[in-house]
Write a protein that holds these residues in place. Structure first.
Motif, mmCIF file in Angstrom:
data_model
loop_
_atom_site.group_PDB
_atom_site.id
_atom_site.type_symbol
_atom_site.label_atom_id
_atom_site.label_comp_id
_atom_site.label_asym_id
_atom_site.label_seq_id
_atom_site.Cartn_x
_atom_site.Cartn_y
_atom_site.Cartn_z
ATOM 1 N N UNK A 57 0.849 -1.187 0.000
ATOM 2 C CA UNK A 57 0.000 0.000 0.000
ATOM 3 C C UNK A 57 0.883 1.234 0.000
ATOM 4 N N UNK A 58 0.605 2.178 -0.923
ATOM 5 C CA UNK A 58 1.397 3.403 -1.013
ATOM 6 C C UNK A 58 0.485 4.602 -1.239
ATOM 7 N N UNK A 59 0.674 5.696 -0.523
ATOM 8 C CA UNK A 59 -0.127 6.907 -0.765
ATOM 9 C C UNK A 59 0.258 7.572 -2.075
ATOM 10 N N UNK A 60 -0.727 8.121 -2.762
ATOM 11 C CA UNK A 60 -0.462 8.816 -4.022
ATOM 12 C C UNK A 60 -0.042 10.261 -3.787
ATOM 13 N N UNK A 61 -0.442 10.832 -2.641
ATOM 14 C CA UNK A 61 -0.143 12.233 -2.337
ATOM 15 C C UNK A 61 -1.264 13.152 -2.761
ATOM 16 N N UNK A 62 -1.230 14.397 -2.232
ATOM 17 C CA UNK A 62 -2.212 15.456 -2.578
ATOM 18 C C UNK A 62 -3.670 15.085 -2.278
ATOM 19 N N UNK A 63 -4.081 14.948 -1.038
ATOM 20 C CA UNK A 63 -3.259 14.921 0.175
ATOM 21 C C UNK A 63 -2.677 13.520 0.409
ATOM 22 N N UNK A 64 -1.712 13.421 1.309
ATOM 23 C CA UNK A 64 -1.089 12.137 1.620
ATOM 24 C C UNK A 64 -1.860 11.427 2.718
ATOM 25 N N UNK A 65 -2.263 10.202 2.446
ATOM 26 C CA UNK A 65 -3.023 9.414 3.415
ATOM 27 C C UNK A 65 -2.108 8.942 4.534
ATOM 28 N N UNK A 66 -2.609 9.010 5.755
ATOM 29 C CA UNK A 66 -1.883 8.480 6.904
ATOM 30 C C UNK A 66 -2.189 6.980 6.989
ATOM 31 N N UNK A 67 -1.241 6.155 6.562
ATOM 32 C CA UNK A 67 -1.473 4.714 6.522
ATOM 33 C C UNK A 67 -1.501 4.070 7.902
ATOM 34 N N UNK A 68 -1.191 4.865 8.946
ATOM 35 C CA UNK A 68 -1.358 4.384 10.318
ATOM 36 C C UNK A 68 -2.790 4.578 10.802
ATOM 37 N N UNK A 69 -3.604 5.227 9.972
ATOM 38 C CA UNK A 69 -4.981 5.535 10.378
ATOM 39 C C UNK A 69 -5.954 5.307 9.228
ATOM 40 N N UNK A 70 -6.020 4.079 8.745
ATOM 41 C CA UNK A 70 -6.958 3.732 7.676
ATOM 42 C C UNK A 70 -7.640 2.400 7.981
ATOM 43 N N UNK A 71 -8.718 2.186 7.264
ATOM 44 C CA UNK A 71 -9.440 0.908 7.332
ATOM 45 C C UNK A 71 -9.623 0.411 5.904
ATOM 46 N N UNK A 72 -9.217 -0.813 5.643
ATOM 47 C CA UNK A 72 -9.289 -1.387 4.309
ATOM 48 C C UNK A 72 -10.379 -2.453 4.261
ATOM 49 N N UNK A 73 -11.247 -2.363 3.254
ATOM 50 C CA UNK A 73 -12.296 -3.366 3.021
ATOM 51 C C UNK A 73 -11.985 -4.091 1.711
ATOM 52 N N UNK A 74 -11.895 -5.409 1.775
ATOM 53 C CA UNK A 74 -11.577 -6.209 0.596
ATOM 54 C C UNK A 74 -12.714 -7.174 0.310
ATOM 55 N N UNK A 75 -13.203 -7.164 -0.928
ATOM 56 C CA UNK A 75 -14.268 -8.074 -1.363
ATOM 57 C C UNK A 75 -13.691 -9.020 -2.408
ATOM 58 N N UNK A 76 -13.950 -10.319 -2.237
ATOM 59 C CA UNK A 76 -13.347 -11.309 -3.129
ATOM 60 C C UNK A 76 -14.407 -12.056 -3.934
ATOM 61 N N UNK A 77 -13.947 -12.768 -4.949
ATOM 62 C CA UNK A 77 -14.842 -13.569 -5.787
ATOM 63 C C UNK A 77 -15.388 -14.784 -5.037
ATOM 64 N N UNK A 78 -14.810 -15.100 -3.888
ATOM 65 C CA UNK A 78 -15.305 -16.214 -3.069
ATOM 66 C C UNK A 78 -16.427 -15.782 -2.141
ATOM 67 N N UNK A 79 -16.778 -14.490 -2.176
ATOM 68 C CA UNK A 79 -17.832 -13.971 -1.307
ATOM 69 C C UNK A 79 -17.324 -13.459 0.029
ATOM 70 N N UNK A 80 -16.017 -13.343 0.189
ATOM 71 C CA UNK A 80 -15.444 -12.868 1.449
ATOM 72 C C UNK A 80 -15.461 -11.346 1.519
ATOM 73 N N UNK A 81 -15.553 -10.849 2.738
ATOM 74 C CA UNK A 81 -15.411 -9.417 3.003
ATOM 75 C C UNK A 81 -14.419 -9.284 4.154
ATOM 76 N N UNK A 82 -13.178 -8.959 3.827
ATOM 77 C CA UNK A 82 -12.127 -8.824 4.825
ATOM 78 C C UNK A 82 -11.994 -7.358 5.235
ATOM 79 N N UNK A 83 -11.772 -7.122 6.530
ATOM 80 C CA UNK A 83 -11.585 -5.765 7.033
ATOM 81 C C UNK A 83 -10.253 -5.709 7.772
#
Length: 234
Positions: free
Chosen positions: A189-215
């Protein structure tokens, strides 16, 4: 005159060694035109594991944030996945070049993500357009480590993030994942900038083809400091 004679005799003593090294070099060039002892090994993918969860990891050695997967092993799933990716023409092997005979090479497996969509939420305010709990998927890149082709989370579609290469050390497995270089081959995971995301303070949601929802929710620096204080009290 005596000193000159001594220096000459000293150099003559080195002559047989110089001739021996030169002959060895010539023989090596004849026997190994592509390099002395260079060998190539094709390592086939042994198994494919199913991702069962994820968290946000941090690799101290290269200072990168990555998706740290948990995974399960199942022979039936592995066989089905191997057939599936083989039908797509996916490369399921890796070429290893070594400079010595009988090199140590760990097993090659893969982790099957089959990601459909990824969303990122900021846990802190970045600017007026990105307040707390708003989407920052357009401000974070995802890429395979060592790859030069990042893609924004907001642009990820099925087929963009599928397999993750994974080396397994047969000789010295660790207690939990039995992995070698899991972080080095993970999705970064890398911030693109403008503004720069604080990667110590994010929540990621991942949806897969198997029907999973990972947080995967990162901990704030304040939470980390509180945990340190609590541990010191205990």
């Amino acid at each position: 005159m005596i000193d000159y004679f001594r220096r000459t005799m000293k150099h003559l003593k080195l002559l047989p060694i110089i001739l021996l090294l030169s002959s060895c070099s010539l023989i090596g060039d004849l026997l190994f035109p592509d390099g002395w002892g260079v060998s190539e090994y094709t390592v086939n993918c042994r198994d494919i594991y199913k991702v069962s969860g994820t968290s946000i990891g941090y690799n101290v050695s290269d200072r990168k944030y990555y998706l740290k997967p948990q995974f399960t092993t199942d022979k039936r799933f592995s066989l089905e996945s191997l057939k599936y990716y083989d039908s797509l023409g996916t490369r399921l092997h890796f070429i290893v070049e070594t400079n010595g005979a009988n090199p140590w090479i760990p097993d090659l497996v893969a982790l099957d993500w089959r990601i459909l969509k990824i969303e990122a939420i900021t846990l802190v305010e970045l600017d007026k357009s990105h307040p707390v709990n708003s989407s920052v998927s357009d401000l974070i890149y995802l890429r395979e480590n060592w790859s030069r082709d990042p893609i924004k989370l907001s642009e990820i579609r099925y087929g963009d993030a599928m397999l993750q290469k994974h080396w397994v050390d047969k000789s010295f497995p660790t207690k939990d994942t039995k992995d070698v270089g899991l972080a080095q081959y993970s999705f970064v995971l890398e911030p693109t900038g403008n503004p720069t995301v604080d990667l110590d303070n994010i929540e990621i949601h991942i949806y897969t083809a198997f029907g999973d929802h990972f947080i995967a929710r990162s901990e704030t620096k304040e939470q980390e400091e509180n945990e340190k204080d609590n541990n010191s009290i205990i």
